[in-house]
Structures are given as C-alpha cells and as structure tokens.
Design a protein around this motif. Structure first.
Motif, mmCIF file in Angstrom:
data_model
loop_
_atom_site.group_PDB
_atom_site.id
_atom_site.type_symbol
_atom_site.label_atom_id
_atom_site.label_comp_id
_atom_site.label_asym_id
_atom_site.label_seq_id
_atom_site.Cartn_x
_atom_site.Cartn_y
_atom_site.Cartn_z
ATOM 1 N N SER A 131 1.015 -1.248 -0.073
ATOM 2 C CA SER A 131 -0.022 0.040 -0.163
ATOM 3 C C SER A 131 0.803 1.253 -0.137
ATOM 4 O O SER A 131 2.132 1.235 0.633
ATOM 5 C CB SER A 131 -0.761 -0.129 1.222
ATOM 6 O OG SER A 131 -0.093 0.185 2.512
ATOM 7 N N GLY A 135 -0.088 1.542 -4.357
ATOM 8 C CA GLY A 135 -1.691 1.322 -4.665
ATOM 9 C C GLY A 135 -1.765 1.928 -5.902
ATOM 10 O O GLY A 135 -1.094 2.767 -6.537
ATOM 11 N N ASN A 181 -5.667 3.378 -8.434
ATOM 12 C CA ASN A 181 -6.952 3.593 -8.411
ATOM 13 C C ASN A 181 -7.120 3.854 -10.016
ATOM 14 O O ASN A 181 -7.512 4.892 -10.445
ATOM 15 C CB ASN A 181 -7.446 5.060 -7.877
ATOM 16 C CG ASN A 181 -9.020 5.218 -7.665
ATOM 17 O OD1 ASN A 181 -9.526 4.444 -8.396
ATOM 18 N ND2 ASN A 181 -9.537 5.999 -7.174
ATOM 19 N N ASN A 182 -7.372 2.750 -10.792
ATOM 20 C CA ASN A 182 -7.056 2.712 -12.187
ATOM 21 C C ASN A 182 -8.473 2.763 -12.869
ATOM 22 O O ASN A 182 -9.399 2.359 -12.609
ATOM 23 C CB ASN A 182 -6.583 1.308 -12.404
ATOM 24 C CG ASN A 182 -5.492 0.921 -11.626
ATOM 25 O OD1 ASN A 182 -4.437 1.655 -11.521
ATOM 26 N ND2 ASN A 182 -5.506 -0.274 -10.981
ATOM 27 N N CYS A 242 -3.937 -4.747 -7.727
ATOM 28 C CA CYS A 242 -3.334 -3.530 -7.706
ATOM 29 C C CYS A 242 -3.759 -2.779 -9.093
ATOM 30 O O CYS A 242 -3.930 -1.655 -9.297
ATOM 31 C CB CYS A 242 -1.755 -2.940 -7.352
ATOM 32 S SG CYS A 242 -0.956 -4.103 -8.764
ATOM 33 N N ASN A 280 -10.698 0.141 -10.817
ATOM 34 C CA ASN A 280 -11.514 0.670 -9.840
ATOM 35 C C ASN A 280 -12.489 1.545 -10.370
ATOM 36 O O ASN A 280 -13.699 1.701 -9.481
ATOM 37 C CB ASN A 280 -10.257 1.518 -9.294
ATOM 38 C CG ASN A 280 -9.576 0.624 -8.409
ATOM 39 O OD1 ASN A 280 -8.177 0.424 -9.022
ATOM 40 N ND2 ASN A 280 -9.409 0.434 -7.179
ATOM 41 N N GLU A 315 -8.862 3.214 -3.210
ATOM 42 C CA GLU A 315 -8.710 1.973 -3.868
ATOM 43 C C GLU A 315 -9.194 0.874 -3.122
ATOM 44 O O GLU A 315 -9.052 0.409 -2.239
ATOM 45 C CB GLU A 315 -7.137 1.856 -3.630
ATOM 46 C CG GLU A 315 -6.772 0.401 -4.266
ATOM 47 C CD GLU A 315 -5.331 -0.070 -3.981
ATOM 48 O OE1 GLU A 315 -4.928 0.263 -2.808
ATOM 49 O OE2 GLU A 315 -4.644 -0.659 -4.682
ATOM 50 N N THR A 346 -7.087 11.862 -9.222
ATOM 51 C CA THR A 346 -6.802 10.914 -8.261
ATOM 52 C C THR A 346 -5.110 11.080 -7.726
ATOM 53 O O THR A 346 -4.370 11.206 -8.794
ATOM 54 C CB THR A 346 -6.934 9.397 -8.584
ATOM 55 O OG1 THR A 346 -6.402 8.570 -7.524
ATOM 56 C CG2 THR A 346 -6.309 9.066 -9.819
ATOM 57 N N TYR A 352 -2.915 8.560 -7.440
ATOM 58 C CA TYR A 352 -2.479 7.459 -7.781
ATOM 59 C C TYR A 352 -2.262 7.794 -9.342
ATOM 60 O O TYR A 352 -2.674 8.347 -10.302
ATOM 61 C CB TYR A 352 -3.324 6.218 -7.621
ATOM 62 C CG TYR A 352 -3.408 5.859 -6.360
ATOM 63 C CD1 TYR A 352 -2.776 5.421 -5.415
ATOM 64 C CD2 TYR A 352 -4.898 5.886 -5.658
ATOM 65 C CE1 TYR A 352 -2.763 4.885 -4.079
ATOM 66 C CE2 TYR A 352 -5.126 5.875 -4.271
ATOM 67 C CZ TYR A 352 -4.130 5.227 -3.511
ATOM 68 O OH TYR A 352 -4.184 4.740 -2.226
ATOM 69 N N SER A 361 1.491 5.900 -6.622
ATOM 70 C CA SER A 361 1.585 4.589 -7.160
ATOM 71 C C SER A 361 3.211 3.893 -6.988
ATOM 72 O O SER A 361 3.377 2.686 -7.563
ATOM 73 C CB SER A 361 0.913 4.396 -8.310
ATOM 74 O OG SER A 361 -0.453 4.580 -8.349
#
Ligand code: NAP
Length: 496
Positions: free
Chosen positions: A236, A259, A261-262, A291, A295, A392, A416, A418, A465
């Motif tokens: 994480s 992590g 948040n795709n 991962c 998302n 996530e 985001t 990420y 990320s």
C-alpha cells in the motif's frame, strides 16, 4: 531433493542460511483459509534478533555468490523455474488455501511467476558494462556493472507468488543475496515456499533468507536494516511511504510499487462486447484484489445505460463461493477487515446518491461462519468523489461514472493521487492513443484492460503509485551498480 508441498507440511520455521530454524522466541502466527475460515497452518513470528540473523547470513553469502559465473547463476534460476513447473498443481492448491485464490488466479500466478523467472535467467548474461571515451588524452574509461549487495524484498498478499518472484529472482540472478519478508496474510506462497523451491536448485546457503512475522512488529527493523542495500517493496501507498523513508535514511535504494485507482475509459464508438469482456475480467478476477484491476469505469453518456445494464448482467452470471470449487469465478476476500472496509465504501457511495445495480452483500457459504465472499457489485450514477471511486477499494466492485466528452473523461481519470494502470476503449485508435497519452499513469492499455504484466516490459507506477520500475533492465539497474574504472595509458599533464 524434491519436497512435497502441501499445506499440511511443517511451515513453522524461518529459512536462514539454508536451514529451517525456529524463531528466537518460538512464537507463531496462524494462517487462515479465507474460504473455510479454518486455521490451516502456523508460521513463525520472527523477532528482531531473527531479522539480524537473516541479514548476517545474507551478507556472509553474497560476495561469493556475486562472483559465480553468469552461466552458474542462470542455471539456478532455470532450476527454480523447473521446480515451479513440477510443483504447479501443489502451488495452485496452496494459493487457494492461503489467499482464497480461484484456480484461474493460481494458474495465472504460476504463469507470471515463471515469466519473471525466465526474464531473470537472462540477466546474468546481460549485466554488461560500458566503455566511455575520455576527454583526457591517453585515458580509457570502463564502467563495470555488479550486484548492489543485499536486496530486501517486502511483498503483499494479493498475488504473493509472482510479486515475490518479480523481485527475488532478478535480485539473485544479478548476484545479490536476499532477505524476503512476505505478508502475514501470505507467509507461505509469498515467502517460505521460495525456500522449499530453491532447495531444489544449486543456490548456495545464505543467498536467500526468509523471515515471517507482522510488519507492525518487525517491519521497521527490516526496512531500516543497515545491511540492506535495496528495499524492494510492493504494497500500500501508506506503508510504502513509511518504508521508503526508512530505506532512504539508511541510503538503501527504495524500489516502491504501491496502490492504484485505475480508470477504464469507454468512448461512444467503442466495441461494447470487447469492452464488457475486458471490464468484467478486470473488475472481478481475484475478487478485484489486484493493484491494477479496474477501480473506476468511466463511460460515455450515450452508451452509459446499456453499459451498466450489460455489466450488471455479467456480474450476476459469475459463480461465487469457495475458491476450492474449480468453477468458482469470485471467491473470498482475504480477511474481515478488508471485506468490511469495502462494504463500507459501497454503503457510503449509495448514501451519497449512487444506485446499487447488483451485489453489495456477503454471500453465505454452507458451514462457514461469517463468510468472506462478497457478491460482484455494480454501482451506477457514481461521481468521482464517492468513496467507492476515490479510494482503492480492492474488492469486486464496479463503480460506473458517466462522461460527456473526452476532456471530461481524462479529467475524471486523472483526478486521483494514484497513477498505476488504466485502459481506454475506442474504435478510433488515434483518439484512444491521445487519451492514453493524457492519462497520468505509469501503464495504460488500449482496447484491453489494465491488468497486464510482461516481465520484459518495464512496469512502473507514478505519483502515489510508486517510485522506480520493475521488470527487465529497469529493475536490473535498481539492483546493480556501476563502478567507473579509468586507466591512464600514457603520462598525463598535471601542470598546476
Ligand atoms: P501493505 O499492508 O502495505 O503490506 C505490504 C507489506 O508490507 C506486507 O508484507 C506487510 O507485512 C509489510 N509491512 C507492513 N508494515 C510494515 C512496516 N512498518 N515496515 C515494513 N514492512 C511492513 O499491503 P497489502 O495489504 O499486503 O497489499 C495490498 C496493497 O498492495 C494494495 O494497496 C495494492 O494496490 C498494493 N499492490 C501494489 C502492486 C504494484 O505493483 N504497484 C502490486 C500488488 C499490490 P504484514 O502483512 O505483516 O503487515
């Protein structure tokens, strides 16, 4: 020697200097099968003294190992691949018992693990130096590449076999020694199993050392260990930031994959059948605990209703239940806290105005108290601020967000911290490529889904990320160093 690898073996020992040893204080941790909720094994709870012993062994073994011929190091990794192949059925079973992996997850893990080992086996012969011309007359510059020393590998539980393999195999292939610390949720398949597999190779004692135990108890002493030269961490963002800080204080190289948040963008002209195949796979495979899974589905408003309806139908067709059943598509979540956090995201997203199309509940399994299986969940009318979208969620949840033009889709995708993976579906490849280039993420795939890992292609997260890259030459450079040796072939002018 060929080991028999079943969950009933004795796993209650650390692997240090080629021996299976008890932890210094003899404490152990239980391993629970997420499908049945039964304790199936015990592993050691290592102490700081055990950690020190692991590094002492790694330091003692490294120099000689680093001097072995490339072909010898390559042969060991090839033997490792053979061991993985030979034990593949047992390993799939172990993944089911330890992390609730379905058969698809197990076989995929083996495939990716050996892809990484196969790439690692090429590294010893590719560790080339350089020759650089000099501006000083008569000087020759040589750059020699060699191992860093001791590589610390800290891995997560979600795909433990291949995520440990992608760091352990190249590190060893490049002539380093390793201290491996797997997650407490996957101490066998992310850790101790590697000891058993390497025992079937000619790896000298001490090159690989494995310590199991809670990150909250021994993590800091590992991440900050003075004998560690590289800390290769997958996990994480929160823990990764802490670990990178400790590694940095110690001037060890922090190699961080964290992590995500795709986003999965579907444009108006996309082939909807293809997009839905990809969407269903990458939202629900391994219960969404990947991962690089999807998302957030970001879908053009003209096709939004049809997309939601068809994704819901597909989610409802998936077979849920125990991962032990070969036809199960969606098995259990790793543990109660992960399950409950994810269900809270769903609840608060609905409270914020989203519509629950399907799922959002626990699926009971016969004879199991407090099942960890969660029904595949589709949420519509979602905005990027809702908790299932901005966190996530790491579960079988598909929040679907509408957009009206490409600029808006890109803006939502990039809103985001990420930047791990993503995908875009569009019939017009020029449009797709433009979107892909504007998505702020380390990896992005056109007319596919975000779950891709090929051991010869660099894989990196940006923003929150990660830092650095895995795979091939990119990771080789993190686990090796170059030394500049210059030779002055003729007298040099030293006039002051
Ligand atoms: P995590 O809680 O961050 O744990 C990762 C590892 O760190 C575990 O081995 C954990 O041990 C250890 N750890 C915990 N505290 C530590 C400390 N103070 N010092 C050193 N190590 C410590 O992550 P996770 O729940 O296992 O895995 C899920 C996360 O990993 C997700 O965020 C996912 O996105 C990410 N992930 C990223 C990638 C990628 O390639 N970018 C791939 C897979 C997963 P314990 O288990 O004993 O606490």
């Amino acid at each position: 020697m060929t080991n028999d690898l079943t969950i009933d073996d004795d796993w209650n020992a650390l692997y240090i200097d080629g021996d299976w040893v008890s932890s210094e204080e003899g404490e152990s941790l239980a391993v629970e099968d997420p499908s049945t909720r039964e304790v199936v094994a015990e592993v050691p709870s290592a102490t700081e003294a055990d950690v020190d012993a692991a590094y002492e062994s790694a330091v003692a073994a490294q120099e000689k190992w680093g001097e072995q011929l490339p072909a010898q190091r390559q042969a060991v990794i090839q033997q490792l691949m053979e061991a993985v192949d030979e034990h593949s059925d047992e390993i799939v079973e172990l993944l089911t018992e330890e992390v609730g992996g379905t058969h698809v997850m197990g076989h995929t893990s083996i495939h990716i693990a050996n892809d990484h080992a196969g790439e690692a086996a090429t590294l010893p012969r590719r560790m080339k130096g350089e020759h650089a011309d000099s501006n000083i007359p008569g000087k020759e510059n040589l750059l020699k590449r060699g191992p860093k020393g001791v590589v610390t590998v800290i891995s997560p539980w979600n795909f433990p076999l291949n995520l440990s393999m992608r760091a352990v195999a190249p590190a060893i292939a490049a002539g380093n020694s390793v201290v491996l610390k797997p997650s407490t949720n996957s101490p066998i398949t992310g850790g101790l199993l590697f000891g058993k597999l390497f025992e079937e190779t000619d790896l000298p004692d001490g090159v690989l050392n494995i310590v199991t135990g809670r990150g909250s108890e021994i993590g800091d002493s590992i991440a900050s260990h003075p004998e560690s030269d590289v800390v290769s961490f997958t996990g994480s963002t929160e823990v990764g930031q802490h670990v990178a800080g400790l590694a940095g204080e110690n001037l060890a190289v922090p190699a961080m994959e964290l992590g995500g948040n795709n986003a999965f963008i579907v444009t108006r002209d996309a082939d909807l059948d293809n997009a839905l195949d990809a969407a269903t796979f990458a939202s629900f495979v391994h219960q969404g605990q990947v991962c690089i899974s999807i998302n957030r589905h970001i879908v053009h408003e003209d096709i939004y209703d049809e997309y939601v309806e068809r994704l819901t139908e597909r989610a409802e067709e998936l077979i849920t239940g125990s991962a032990h059943k070969p036809d199960t598509d969606v098995g259990p979540i790793i543990d109660e806290s992960q399950r409950d956090e994810m269900l809270e995201y769903v609840e608060s997203t609905i409270e914020a105005g989203a519509t629950l199309e399907t799922g959002g509940e626990i699926v009971n399994i016969d004879d199991v108290d407090d099942s960890l299986v969660v029904a595949p969940t589709v949420l519509s009318d979602v905005t990027n601020e809702m908790s299932a979208a901005c966190n996530e969620h790491f579960g079988p949840i598909a929040p679907v967000i509408p957009f009206s033009d490409v600029d808006e889709a890109v803006e939502i995708a990039n809103d985001t911290e990420y930047g791990l993976s993503g995908a875009v579906h569009a019939d017009d490849l020029a449009v797709a490529k433009d979107i892909a280039e504007r998505m702020e993420t380390g990896n992005v795939h056109i007319n596919d889904q975000p779950i891709n890992d090929e051991a010869h292609v660099p894989f990196s997260g940006i923003g929150a990320s990660g830092m650095g890259s895995y795979n091939s030459d990119a990771f080789l450079h993190e686990i090796t160093e170059t030394k500049w040796i210059s030779i002055q072939h003729e007298p040099r002018d030293y006039s002051l």
